[in-house]
Design a protein around this motif. Structure first.
Motif, PDB file in Angstrom:
ATOM      1  N   ARG A 118     -16.087   0.747   5.369  1.00 24.33           N
ATOM      2  CA  ARG A 118     -15.671   1.757   6.204  1.00 24.33           C
ATOM      3  C   ARG A 118     -14.688   1.116   7.135  1.00 24.33           C
ATOM      4  O   ARG A 118     -15.180   0.431   8.332  1.00 24.33           O
ATOM      5  CB  ARG A 118     -16.941   2.354   6.674  1.00 24.33           C
ATOM      6  N   ALA A 119     -13.466   1.302   7.068  1.00 19.15           N
ATOM      7  CA  ALA A 119     -12.508   0.662   7.940  1.00 19.15           C
ATOM      8  C   ALA A 119     -11.078   1.586   7.774  1.00 19.15           C
ATOM      9  O   ALA A 119     -10.864   2.383   6.745  1.00 19.15           O
ATOM     10  CB  ALA A 119     -11.979  -0.946   7.289  1.00 19.15           C
ATOM     11  N   GLY A 120     -10.282   1.542   8.881  1.00 22.43           N
ATOM     12  CA  GLY A 120      -9.534   2.643   8.938  1.00 22.43           C
ATOM     13  C   GLY A 120      -8.443   2.322   8.264  1.00 22.43           C
ATOM     14  O   GLY A 120      -7.236   3.004   7.801  1.00 22.43           O
ATOM     15  N   MET A 121      -7.837   1.076   8.038  1.00 24.39           N
ATOM     16  CA  MET A 121      -6.728   0.405   7.226  1.00 24.39           C
ATOM     17  C   MET A 121      -7.221  -0.523   6.147  1.00 24.39           C
ATOM     18  O   MET A 121      -8.040  -1.587   6.511  1.00 24.39           O
ATOM     19  CB  MET A 121      -5.765  -0.061   8.135  1.00 24.39           C
ATOM     20  N   ILE A 122      -7.159  -0.596   4.833  1.00 24.89           N
ATOM     21  CA  ILE A 122      -7.380  -1.605   3.898  1.00 24.89           C
ATOM     22  C   ILE A 122      -6.127  -1.820   3.437  1.00 24.89           C
ATOM     23  O   ILE A 122      -5.513  -1.080   2.651  1.00 24.89           O
ATOM     24  CB  ILE A 122      -8.298  -0.960   3.211  1.00 24.89           C
ATOM     25  N   TRP A 123      -5.809  -3.280   3.264  1.00 26.38           N
ATOM     26  CA  TRP A 123      -4.825  -3.836   2.487  1.00 26.38           C
ATOM     27  C   TRP A 123      -5.242  -4.515   1.238  1.00 26.38           C
ATOM     28  O   TRP A 123      -6.248  -5.148   1.283  1.00 26.38           O
ATOM     29  CB  TRP A 123      -4.056  -4.942   3.293  1.00 26.38           C
ATOM     30  N   ILE A 124      -4.762  -4.292   0.200  1.00 25.88           N
ATOM     31  CA  ILE A 124      -5.010  -5.024  -1.310  1.00 25.88           C
ATOM     32  C   ILE A 124      -3.799  -5.781  -1.443  1.00 25.88           C
ATOM     33  O   ILE A 124      -2.689  -5.354  -1.683  1.00 25.88           O
ATOM     34  CB  ILE A 124      -5.438  -3.823  -2.182  1.00 25.88           C
ATOM     35  N   ASN A 125      -4.291  -7.073  -1.574  1.00 25.13           N
ATOM     36  CA  ASN A 125      -3.290  -8.227  -1.787  1.00 25.13           C
ATOM     37  C   ASN A 125      -2.256  -8.528  -1.019  1.00 25.13           C
ATOM     38  O   ASN A 125      -1.231  -8.714  -1.390  1.00 25.13           O
ATOM     39  CB  ASN A 125      -2.619  -8.210  -3.325  1.00 25.13           C
ATOM     40  N   CYS A 126      -2.327  -8.052   0.092  1.00 18.74           N
ATOM     41  CA  CYS A 126      -1.489  -8.249   1.237  1.00 18.74           C
ATOM     42  C   CYS A 126      -2.296  -8.081   2.619  1.00 18.74           C
ATOM     43  O   CYS A 126      -3.489  -7.778   2.753  1.00 18.74           O
ATOM     44  CB  CYS A 126      -0.244  -7.020   1.224  1.00 18.74           C
ATOM     45  N   ASN A 129       0.741  -5.352   6.772  1.00 17.38           N
ATOM     46  CA  ASN A 129       1.823  -4.509   6.274  1.00 17.38           C
ATOM     47  C   ASN A 129       1.579  -3.173   6.769  1.00 17.38           C
ATOM     48  O   ASN A 129       0.680  -2.425   6.487  1.00 17.38           O
ATOM     49  CB  ASN A 129       2.176  -4.295   4.695  1.00 17.38           C
ATOM     50  N   PHE A 130       2.521  -2.510   7.266  1.00 14.68           N
ATOM     51  CA  PHE A 130       2.323  -1.229   7.848  1.00 14.68           C
ATOM     52  C   PHE A 130       3.853  -0.283   7.449  1.00 14.68           C
ATOM     53  O   PHE A 130       4.847  -0.776   7.164  1.00 14.68           O
ATOM     54  CB  PHE A 130       2.549  -1.084   9.603  1.00 14.68           C
ATOM     55  N   ASP A 131       3.355   1.036   7.417  1.00 14.23           N
ATOM     56  CA  ASP A 131       4.381   1.965   7.013  1.00 14.23           C
ATOM     57  C   ASP A 131       4.338   3.012   8.172  1.00 14.23           C
ATOM     58  O   ASP A 131       2.961   3.506   8.557  1.00 14.23           O
ATOM     59  CB  ASP A 131       4.082   2.643   5.535  1.00 14.23           C
ATOM     60  N   SER A 132       5.371   3.527   8.592  1.00 11.81           N
ATOM     61  CA  SER A 132       5.288   4.381   9.600  1.00 11.81           C
ATOM     62  C   SER A 132       4.764   5.785   9.446  1.00 11.81           C
ATOM     63  O   SER A 132       4.094   6.519   9.958  1.00 11.81           O
ATOM     64  CB  SER A 132       6.739   4.849  10.120  1.00 11.81           C
ATOM     65  N   GLY A 133       4.577   6.076   7.896  1.00  9.23           N
ATOM     66  CA  GLY A 133       4.086   7.235   7.664  1.00  9.23           C
ATOM     67  C   GLY A 133       2.267   7.128   7.480  1.00  9.23           C
ATOM     68  O   GLY A 133       1.522   8.334   7.214  1.00  9.23           O
ATOM     69  N   CYS A 134       1.975   6.010   7.264  1.00  9.03           N
ATOM     70  CA  CYS A 134       0.550   5.697   7.267  1.00  9.03           C
ATOM     71  C   CYS A 134      -0.349   5.818   8.557  1.00  9.03           C
ATOM     72  O   CYS A 134       0.101   5.141   9.467  1.00  9.03           O
ATOM     73  CB  CYS A 134       0.400   4.322   6.668  1.00  9.03           C
ATOM     74  N   GLY A 145      -8.871   7.767  17.599  1.00 11.66           N
ATOM     75  CA  GLY A 145      -7.968   8.381  16.906  1.00 11.66           C
ATOM     76  C   GLY A 145      -7.065   7.633  15.974  1.00 11.66           C
ATOM     77  O   GLY A 145      -7.430   6.609  15.570  1.00 11.66           O
ATOM     78  N   LYS A 146      -5.719   8.003  15.769  1.00 11.37           N
ATOM     79  CA  LYS A 146      -4.997   7.473  14.802  1.00 11.37           C
ATOM     80  C   LYS A 146      -3.687   7.215  15.733  1.00 11.37           C
ATOM     81  O   LYS A 146      -3.032   8.068  16.255  1.00 11.37           O
ATOM     82  CB  LYS A 146      -4.724   8.146  13.427  1.00 11.37           C
ATOM     83  N   ASP A 147      -2.961   6.057  15.097  1.00  7.26           N
ATOM     84  CA  ASP A 147      -1.472   6.125  15.351  1.00  7.26           C
ATOM     85  C   ASP A 147      -0.823   6.241  14.059  1.00  7.26           C
ATOM     86  O   ASP A 147      -1.065   6.149  13.227  1.00  7.26           O
ATOM     87  CB  ASP A 147      -0.967   4.790  15.986  1.00  7.26           C
ATOM     88  N   HIS A 148       0.369   6.632  14.382  1.00  8.94           N
ATOM     89  CA  HIS A 148       1.763   6.891  12.897  1.00  8.94           C
ATOM     90  C   HIS A 148       0.973   8.028  12.124  1.00  8.94           C
ATOM     91  O   HIS A 148      -0.203   8.568  12.226  1.00  8.94           O
ATOM     92  CB  HIS A 148       1.591   5.672  12.203  1.00  8.94           C
ATOM     93  N   GLY A 149       1.903   8.470  11.210  1.00  5.38           N
ATOM     94  CA  GLY A 149       1.470   9.713  10.596  1.00  5.38           C
ATOM     95  C   GLY A 149       1.326  10.908  11.259  1.00  5.38           C
ATOM     96  O   GLY A 149       1.307  11.080  12.588  1.00  5.38           O
TER      97      GLY A 149
END
Length: 172
Positions: A118-126, A129-134, A145-149
């Motif tokens: 239960r986490a808002g962002m999960i990175w696999i093998n990195c 890293n961010f994407d403006s659409g995520c 709340g959320k930022d981006h996307g």
């Protein structure tokens, strides 16, 4: 020419202000006092600004402050586990859930753990890293709340319901 102090500063993490800088350093001191082993870093870096060396602790236990709080500084805790179930249970036992990182060569483990934690962002093998659409934002006590996307638009919108009876209507 870049001297070694400048290179260290570039590799270090900058805290936003003196208060955050001192708070991160106090977490590092607390980690040492609680018995975690400092593997690398943990010191201020540079003569100007609020830089702290990237810091890694090992032998961290579940009951330590550094394992249970959101530090918002360059501090990583390495914790051993015996089974995937144990790792998921321990990760979810923490009251925060901003982000998580998974390192594995097994796609099944990556999928299972990423869907279970239960986490808002999960990175696999990195990591980081961010994407403006995520959408970026935490679970549990990690933010609002959320930022981006498109999910980020929600915090700028306010829903309203207006109910007005229609007099002389066949329904009333």
């Amino acid at each position: 020419m870049v001297d070694s102090m400048d290179i260290n500063s570039l590799m270090a993490n900058t805290c936003v202000d003196k208060e955050q800088y001192e708070k991160v350093l106090s977490y590092i001191d607390q980690g040492k006092r609680e018995g975690a082993s400092l593997l690398i870093g943990g010191k201020p870096c540079g003569k100007k600004g609020y830089y702290i060396e990237p810091t890694i602790f090992e032998n961290v236990t579940d009951d330590t402050l550094i394992a249970n709080d959101e530090i918002f500084g360059p501090v990583m805790c390495l914790m051993k586990f015996k089974t995937i179930e144990e790792a998921i249970r321990r990760a979810n036992a923490i009251k925060y859930g901003l982000a998580a990182g998974i390192v594995t060569n097994d796609l099944n483990i990556a999928n299972r753990v990423s869907r279970s934690i239960r986490a808002g962002m999960i990175w696999i093998n990195c990591y980081h890293n961010f994407d403006s659409g995520c959408p970026i934002g935490g679970y549990k006590m990690s933010g609002f709340g959320k930022d981006h996307g498109v999910e980020a638009l929600e915090k700028y919108l306010q829903n309203k319901a207006v109910v007005t009876p229609i007099y002389h209507s066949p329904w009333l």
